[in-house]
Design an enzyme around this catalytic site. Sequence first.
Site, PDB file in Angstrom:
ATOM      1  N   GLY A  10      -3.339  -4.324  14.259  1.00 52.75           N
ATOM      2  CA  GLY A  10      -2.948  -3.145  13.469  1.00 52.75           C
ATOM      3  C   GLY A  10      -1.540  -2.700  13.812  1.00 52.75           C
ATOM      4  O   GLY A  10      -1.189  -2.554  14.980  1.00 52.75           O
ATOM      5  N   ALA A  11      -0.736  -2.526  12.757  1.00 52.33           N
ATOM      6  CA  ALA A  11       0.653  -2.078  12.963  1.00 52.33           C
ATOM      7  C   ALA A  11       0.860  -0.712  12.331  1.00 52.33           C
ATOM      8  O   ALA A  11       1.820  -0.465  11.612  1.00 52.33           O
ATOM      9  CB  ALA A  11       1.634  -3.101  12.385  1.00 52.33           C
ATOM     10  N   GLY A  12      -0.105   0.180  12.582  1.00 49.42           N
ATOM     11  CA  GLY A  12       0.081   1.589  12.202  1.00 49.42           C
ATOM     12  C   GLY A  12       0.816   2.296  13.326  1.00 49.42           C
ATOM     13  O   GLY A  12       1.544   1.671  14.102  1.00 49.42           O
ATOM     14  N   ASN A  37      -1.339  -7.819  11.542  1.00 48.05           N
ATOM     15  CA  ASN A  37      -1.511  -6.730  10.567  1.00 48.05           C
ATOM     16  C   ASN A  37      -1.764  -7.329   9.189  1.00 48.05           C
ATOM     17  O   ASN A  37      -1.242  -8.389   8.844  1.00 48.05           O
ATOM     18  CB  ASN A  37      -0.261  -5.835  10.532  1.00 48.05           C
ATOM     19  CG  ASN A  37      -0.534  -4.501   9.846  1.00 48.05           C
ATOM     20  OD1 ASN A  37      -1.328  -3.699  10.329  1.00 48.05           O
ATOM     21  ND2 ASN A  37       0.095  -4.275   8.712  1.00 48.05           N
ATOM     22  N   LYS A  38      -2.534  -6.585   8.392  1.00 41.20           N
ATOM     23  CA  LYS A  38      -2.916  -7.040   7.053  1.00 41.20           C
ATOM     24  C   LYS A  38      -1.698  -7.236   6.156  1.00 41.20           C
ATOM     25  O   LYS A  38      -1.660  -8.113   5.327  1.00 41.20           O
ATOM     26  CB  LYS A  38      -3.808  -5.949   6.458  1.00 41.20           C
ATOM     27  CG  LYS A  38      -4.731  -6.372   5.390  1.00 41.20           C
ATOM     28  CD  LYS A  38      -5.468  -5.158   4.830  1.00 41.20           C
ATOM     29  CE  LYS A  38      -6.816  -4.983   5.450  1.00 41.20           C
ATOM     30  NZ  LYS A  38      -7.627  -3.963   4.769  1.00 41.20           N
ATOM     31  N   GLU A 171      -2.288  18.942   1.621  1.00 33.54           N
ATOM     32  CA  GLU A 171      -0.952  18.335   1.489  1.00 33.54           C
ATOM     33  C   GLU A 171      -0.810  17.626   0.138  1.00 33.54           C
ATOM     34  O   GLU A 171       0.241  17.679  -0.499  1.00 33.54           O
ATOM     35  CB  GLU A 171      -0.695  17.364   2.643  1.00 33.54           C
ATOM     36  CG  GLU A 171      -0.536  18.082   3.979  1.00 33.54           C
ATOM     37  CD  GLU A 171       0.234  17.278   5.006  1.00 33.54           C
ATOM     38  OE1 GLU A 171      -0.009  16.072   5.122  1.00 33.54           O
ATOM     39  OE2 GLU A 171       1.098  17.868   5.690  1.00 33.54           O
ATOM     40  N   ASP A 301      -6.966   6.103  15.359  1.00 32.86           N
ATOM     41  CA  ASP A 301      -8.143   6.659  14.681  1.00 32.86           C
ATOM     42  C   ASP A 301      -9.450   5.935  15.018  1.00 32.86           C
ATOM     43  O   ASP A 301     -10.526   6.419  14.683  1.00 32.86           O
ATOM     44  CB  ASP A 301      -7.930   6.643  13.162  1.00 32.86           C
ATOM     45  CG  ASP A 301      -6.966   7.746  12.718  1.00 32.86           C
ATOM     46  OD1 ASP A 301      -6.364   8.397  13.597  1.00 32.86           O
ATOM     47  OD2 ASP A 301      -6.823   7.950  11.506  1.00 32.86           O
ATOM     48  N   LYS A 379       8.468  20.122   9.311  1.00 30.88           N
ATOM     49  CA  LYS A 379       7.635  18.987   8.896  1.00 30.88           C
ATOM     50  C   LYS A 379       8.502  17.723   8.721  1.00 30.88           C
ATOM     51  O   LYS A 379       8.136  16.640   9.152  1.00 30.88           O
ATOM     52  CB  LYS A 379       6.939  19.339   7.570  1.00 30.88           C
ATOM     53  CG  LYS A 379       6.065  18.259   7.006  1.00 30.88           C
ATOM     54  CD  LYS A 379       4.742  18.194   7.715  1.00 30.88           C
ATOM     55  CE  LYS A 379       3.854  17.125   7.173  1.00 30.88           C
ATOM     56  NZ  LYS A 379       2.589  17.047   7.892  1.00 30.88           N
TER      57      LYS A 379
HETATM   58  P1  FAD Z   1      -3.081   3.563  10.802  1.00 27.83           P
HETATM   59  O1  FAD Z   1      -1.832   4.330  10.717  1.00 27.83           O
HETATM   60  O2  FAD Z   1      -4.145   3.771   9.786  1.00 27.83           O
HETATM   61  O3  FAD Z   1      -2.719   2.025  10.875  1.00 27.83           O
HETATM   62  C1  FAD Z   1      -3.694   1.005  10.876  1.00 27.83           C
HETATM   63  C2  FAD Z   1      -3.041  -0.311  10.546  1.00 27.83           C
HETATM   64  O4  FAD Z   1      -4.015  -1.351  10.628  1.00 27.83           O
HETATM   65  C3  FAD Z   1      -2.439  -0.372   9.153  1.00 27.83           C
HETATM   66  O5  FAD Z   1      -1.166  -0.955   9.204  1.00 27.83           O
HETATM   67  C4  FAD Z   1      -3.417  -1.273   8.386  1.00 27.83           C
HETATM   68  O6  FAD Z   1      -2.769  -2.004   7.372  1.00 27.83           O
HETATM   69  C5  FAD Z   1      -3.918  -2.181   9.487  1.00 27.83           C
HETATM   70  N1  FAD Z   1      -5.244  -2.740   9.229  1.00 27.83           N
HETATM   71  C6  FAD Z   1      -6.345  -2.062   8.838  1.00 27.83           C
HETATM   72  N2  FAD Z   1      -7.393  -2.909   8.763  1.00 27.83           N
HETATM   73  C7  FAD Z   1      -6.941  -4.121   9.112  1.00 27.83           C
HETATM   74  C8  FAD Z   1      -7.553  -5.388   9.256  1.00 27.83           C
HETATM   75  N3  FAD Z   1      -8.853  -5.578   9.041  1.00 27.83           N
HETATM   76  N4  FAD Z   1      -6.780  -6.430   9.650  1.00 27.83           N
HETATM   77  C9  FAD Z   1      -5.460  -6.267   9.893  1.00 27.83           C
HETATM   78  N5  FAD Z   1      -4.837  -5.091   9.779  1.00 27.83           N
HETATM   79  C10 FAD Z   1      -5.568  -4.032   9.402  1.00 27.83           C
HETATM   80  N6  FAD Z   1      -1.611  12.910  11.199  1.00 27.83           N
HETATM   81  C11 FAD Z   1      -0.736  13.738  11.817  1.00 27.83           C
HETATM   82  O7  FAD Z   1      -0.610  13.699  13.054  1.00 27.83           O
HETATM   83  N7  FAD Z   1       0.032  14.622  11.106  1.00 27.83           N
HETATM   84  C12 FAD Z   1      -0.006  14.693   9.732  1.00 27.83           C
HETATM   85  O8  FAD Z   1       0.700  15.488   9.127  1.00 27.83           O
HETATM   86  C13 FAD Z   1      -0.904  13.821   9.046  1.00 27.83           C
HETATM   87  N8  FAD Z   1      -0.940  13.806   7.701  1.00 27.83           N
HETATM   88  C14 FAD Z   1      -1.713  12.882   7.052  1.00 27.83           C
HETATM   89  C15 FAD Z   1      -1.657  12.801   5.656  1.00 27.83           C
HETATM   90  C16 FAD Z   1      -2.403  11.864   4.981  1.00 27.83           C
HETATM   91  C17 FAD Z   1      -2.304  11.774   3.481  1.00 27.83           C
HETATM   92  C18 FAD Z   1      -3.252  10.974   5.705  1.00 27.83           C
HETATM   93  C19 FAD Z   1      -4.065   9.930   4.971  1.00 27.83           C
HETATM   94  C20 FAD Z   1      -3.320  11.042   7.083  1.00 27.83           C
HETATM   95  C21 FAD Z   1      -2.559  11.995   7.779  1.00 27.83           C
HETATM   96  N9  FAD Z   1      -2.572  12.068   9.182  1.00 27.83           N
HETATM   97  C22 FAD Z   1      -1.714  12.930   9.836  1.00 27.83           C
HETATM   98  C23 FAD Z   1      -3.463  11.204   9.986  1.00 27.83           C
HETATM   99  C24 FAD Z   1      -2.718   9.958  10.431  1.00 27.83           C
HETATM  100  O9  FAD Z   1      -2.125   9.325   9.344  1.00 27.83           O
HETATM  101  C25 FAD Z   1      -3.647   8.999  11.167  1.00 27.83           C
HETATM  102  O10 FAD Z   1      -4.283   9.694  12.209  1.00 27.83           O
HETATM  103  C26 FAD Z   1      -2.862   7.819  11.717  1.00 27.83           C
HETATM  104  O11 FAD Z   1      -2.340   7.045  10.660  1.00 27.83           O
HETATM  105  C27 FAD Z   1      -3.697   6.938  12.639  1.00 27.83           C
HETATM  106  O12 FAD Z   1      -2.884   5.937  13.149  1.00 27.83           O
HETATM  107  P2  FAD Z   1      -3.481   4.519  13.546  1.00 27.83           P
HETATM  108  O13 FAD Z   1      -2.411   3.771  14.242  1.00 27.83           O
HETATM  109  O14 FAD Z   1      -4.789   4.689  14.229  1.00 27.83           O
HETATM  110  O15 FAD Z   1      -3.837   3.807  12.179  1.00 27.83           O
END
Ligand code: FAD
Length: 405
Positions: A10-12, A37-38, A171, A301, A379
């Site tokens: 995952g590259a989030g 990453n996907k 939002e 998450d 923001k």
């Molecule tokens: P993600 O950012 O979800 O990244 C996961 C990555 O894994 C993605 O690149 C995806 O493509 C990849 N992936 C998924 N499944 C697979 C798979 N099977 N194989 C390979 N790759 C895969 N948080 C805040 O702190 N402040 C805010 O203001 C805020 N606003 C938000 C607004 C919106 C509209 C949304 C939807 C969320 C918001 N959030 C906010 C929450 C925040 O976006 C998440 O908590 C955060 O993105 C989590 O980060 P992560 O690295 O766990 O996962």
Amino acid sequence: MKKPNVVVLGAGYGGLMTVTRLQKMVGVNEANIILVNKYDYHYESTWLHEAAAGTLHHDRVRYPIVDVIDRNKVQFIQDTVVKIVPQEKRVLLQDNGELTYDYLVVALGFESETFGIKGLKEYAFAIANVNAARQIREHIEYQFATYSTEEEKREERLTIVVGGAGFTGIEFLGELVDRVPELCREYDVDPDKVRIICVEAAPTVLPGFDPELVEYAVNVLEKKGVEFKVGTAIKECTPEGIIVAKDDQVEEIKAGTVVWAAGVRGNHVIDESGFEAMRGRVKVDPFLRAPGYDDVFIVGDCALIINEETNRPYPPTAQIAMQQGETCAKNLAVLIRGQGELQPFKPDIKGTVCSLGHDDAIGVVFGKKIWGTKASFMKKMIDNRALYLIGGPTLVAKKGKFNLL
Ligand code: FAD
């Protein structure tokens, strides 16, 4: 000595933060770092509501992963993770077979959670990734275009229902009320025909947020045309709209667009892989490791950590995901070198800001309440900071939000 394989899934926010920090800490000969990453791009999940409403182009929300990784130290594989077999230290990929690891970081992020509500999966949209956001934008635009050209006008096309008045729902509503007047002009639609309805099961908008700021947000959005239905649960979503209930009163709301923004869960790969989890979130140990697996770190998450002050889980946020990525990188460096001690993760919550469109917001930052243009400025600074932490000033220059007011 054999170089350990460090595989990051995952590259989030969590995954990229882990990799970009780790690549600075270890030398080329110390570890094989593999990032899966996907997609070949990272997207700012926290900006997706803007792409979904059409107030920000989807390309502004994403950037190529190779722009921020050191390709001498990190191998990037674009693929979908299907399953992890932690007992055998293997990761199964959709197209490229499998990977073995010495250390694994699971950072696969969030998915929409519909809590079994009938029809939501089939008929409602969720702001889940870049293409899902584009689909919502295109769908709303299609409804406006169709309405303006059809002979027998179906006004319900112009009704947009947002399920959930939490952070994401509010939002998104903030962006919608900026976008709808533009759409009306573009498609010659009378603005009075458009309805934007927000349905929230809890008795209040933004449950848990400061009541004064909630009142401010509701006033701003209501003045711009949003109808709130709080204490109202969505019972079913149909091709025609939604069925809601409040105190035994059932009502059908016909709508051309329903966006479900009331629930997220951790990635389903967590469940597929047999980790002990609640809705795809694993209760990690203080060092962010999955119970029973000292070589598997979980960040973002998909990780669940408890706030000891409230005895409740921290909500999943980008803020926490990035901080966990930083701790995870430090702990991986300790393990790779076999020197030093693992660091427990301690969240450092600096505040929360919720946007209400382009130039308005509410928030609590360093314990102080802010609203209006000041909060909106804050923001955008937070958005720019996230870019800076992962890609430095170059990324901010490319993707940053500079139209600050
Ligand atoms: P993600 O950012 O979800 O990244 C996961 C990555 O894994 C993605 O690149 C995806 O493509 C990849 N992936 C998924 N499944 C697979 C798979 N099977 N194989 C390979 N790759 C895969 N948080 C805040 O702190 N402040 C805010 O203001 C805020 N606003 C938000 C607004 C919106 C509209 C949304 C939807 C969320 C918001 N959030 C906010 C929450 C925040 O976006 C998440 O908590 C955060 O993105 C989590 O980060 P992560 O690295 O766990 O996962």
